[in-house]
Scaffold this motif. Structure first.
Motif, PDB file in Angstrom:
ATOM      1  N   VAL A 128       0.832  -1.212   0.000  1.00  0.00           N
ATOM      2  CA  VAL A 128       0.000   0.000   0.000  1.00  0.00           C
ATOM      3  C   VAL A 128       0.859   1.251   0.000  1.00  0.00           C
ATOM      4  N   VAL A 129       1.864   1.304   0.878  1.00  0.00           N
ATOM      5  CA  VAL A 129       2.703   2.504   0.964  1.00  0.00           C
ATOM      6  C   VAL A 129       3.545   2.666  -0.296  1.00  0.00           C
ATOM      7  N   TYR A 130       4.048   1.570  -0.841  1.00  0.00           N
ATOM      8  CA  TYR A 130       4.817   1.661  -2.080  1.00  0.00           C
ATOM      9  C   TYR A 130       3.946   2.200  -3.217  1.00  0.00           C
ATOM     10  N   LEU A 131       2.717   1.709  -3.323  1.00  0.00           N
ATOM     11  CA  LEU A 131       1.814   2.215  -4.369  1.00  0.00           C
ATOM     12  C   LEU A 131       1.480   3.690  -4.164  1.00  0.00           C
ATOM     13  N   MET A 132       1.389   4.113  -2.912  1.00  0.00           N
ATOM     14  CA  MET A 132       1.053   5.517  -2.625  1.00  0.00           C
ATOM     15  C   MET A 132       2.238   6.450  -2.840  1.00  0.00           C
ATOM     16  N   THR A 133       3.446   5.990  -2.549  1.00  0.00           N
ATOM     17  CA  THR A 133       4.616   6.885  -2.589  1.00  0.00           C
ATOM     18  C   THR A 133       5.591   6.560  -3.710  1.00  0.00           C
ATOM     19  N   GLY A 134       5.611   5.327  -4.188  1.00  0.00           N
ATOM     20  CA  GLY A 134       6.591   4.913  -5.182  1.00  0.00           C
ATOM     21  C   GLY A 134       7.976   4.708  -4.582  1.00  0.00           C
ATOM     22  N   SER A 135       8.066   4.768  -3.267  1.00  0.00           N
ATOM     23  CA  SER A 135       9.355   4.653  -2.591  1.00  0.00           C
ATOM     24  C   SER A 135       9.486   3.303  -1.892  1.00  0.00           C
ATOM     25  N   VAL A 136      10.523   2.557  -2.286  1.00  0.00           N
ATOM     26  CA  VAL A 136      10.802   1.285  -1.621  1.00  0.00           C
ATOM     27  C   VAL A 136      11.257   1.551  -0.185  1.00  0.00           C
ATOM     28  N   LEU A 137      12.042   2.612   0.019  1.00  0.00           N
ATOM     29  CA  LEU A 137      12.547   2.938   1.354  1.00  0.00           C
ATOM     30  C   LEU A 137      11.409   3.269   2.317  1.00  0.00           C
ATOM     31  N   ILE A 138      10.512   4.145   1.917  1.00  0.00           N
ATOM     32  CA  ILE A 138       9.382   4.513   2.791  1.00  0.00           C
ATOM     33  C   ILE A 138       8.454   3.312   2.973  1.00  0.00           C
ATOM     34  N   GLY A 139       8.194   2.591   1.890  1.00  0.00           N
ATOM     35  CA  GLY A 139       7.349   1.400   1.990  1.00  0.00           C
ATOM     36  C   GLY A 139       7.941   0.390   2.955  1.00  0.00           C
ATOM     37  N   GLY A 140       9.253   0.185   2.874  1.00  0.00           N
ATOM     38  CA  GLY A 140       9.924  -0.748   3.774  1.00  0.00           C
ATOM     39  C   GLY A 140       9.891  -0.294   5.221  1.00  0.00           C
ATOM     40  N   ALA A 141      10.113   1.010   5.435  1.00  0.00           N
ATOM     41  CA  ALA A 141      10.095   1.543   6.804  1.00  0.00           C
ATOM     42  C   ALA A 141       8.713   1.389   7.429  1.00  0.00           C
ATOM     43  N   VAL A 142       7.697   1.768   6.690  1.00  0.00           N
ATOM     44  CA  VAL A 142       6.329   1.642   7.214  1.00  0.00           C
ATOM     45  C   VAL A 142       5.985   0.167   7.410  1.00  0.00           C
ATOM     46  N   ALA A 143       6.422  -0.685   6.477  1.00  0.00           N
ATOM     47  CA  ALA A 143       6.128  -2.116   6.576  1.00  0.00           C
ATOM     48  C   ALA A 143       6.787  -2.741   7.802  1.00  0.00           C
ATOM     49  N   LEU A 144       7.858  -2.170   8.304  1.00  0.00           N
ATOM     50  CA  LEU A 144       8.502  -2.694   9.500  1.00  0.00           C
ATOM     51  C   LEU A 144       7.889  -2.149  10.784  1.00  0.00           C
ATOM     52  N   VAL A 145       7.587  -0.870  10.800  1.00  0.00           N
ATOM     53  CA  VAL A 145       7.136  -0.229  12.037  1.00  0.00           C
ATOM     54  C   VAL A 145       5.655  -0.483  12.311  1.00  0.00           C
ATOM     55  N   GLU A 146       4.791  -0.141  11.395  1.00  0.00           N
ATOM     56  CA  GLU A 146       3.349  -0.207  11.635  1.00  0.00           C
ATOM     57  C   GLU A 146       2.861  -1.629  11.919  1.00  0.00           C
ATOM     58  N   PRO A 147       3.205  -2.610  11.100  1.00  0.00           N
ATOM     59  CA  PRO A 147       2.732  -3.963  11.402  1.00  0.00           C
ATOM     60  C   PRO A 147       3.330  -4.541  12.687  1.00  0.00           C
TER      61      PRO A 147
END
Length: 71
Positions: free
Chosen positions: A18-37
């Protein structure tokens, strides 16, 4: 615990996607994928424990002479 771990894996994947699709950023997607879940998985574990206690108390209400045992 296995249920919690499989839930975490699913949640990491969804959060990243979801975050990758919203931002196009692997870094932000990865960070959110680690913290939020991770936080959500911990909350889910305690949520399950609370609901187990609720269900136990419901069962005990069906048998009014049974003492409530604390976990």
């Amino acid at each position: 615990m296995l249920k919690t771990i499989t839930f975490a894996c699913m949640h990491f994947s969804i959060a990243f996607g979801v975050v990758y699709l919203m931002t196009g950023s692997v870094l932000i997607g990865g960070a959110v994928a680690l913290v939020e879940p991770a936080v959500n998985t911990i909350a889910f574990y305690f949520h399950e424990k609370v609901w187990q206690r609720v269900e136990r108390r419901k069962q005990l209400q069906l048998r009014p002479n049974t003492p409530i045992m604390q976990a």
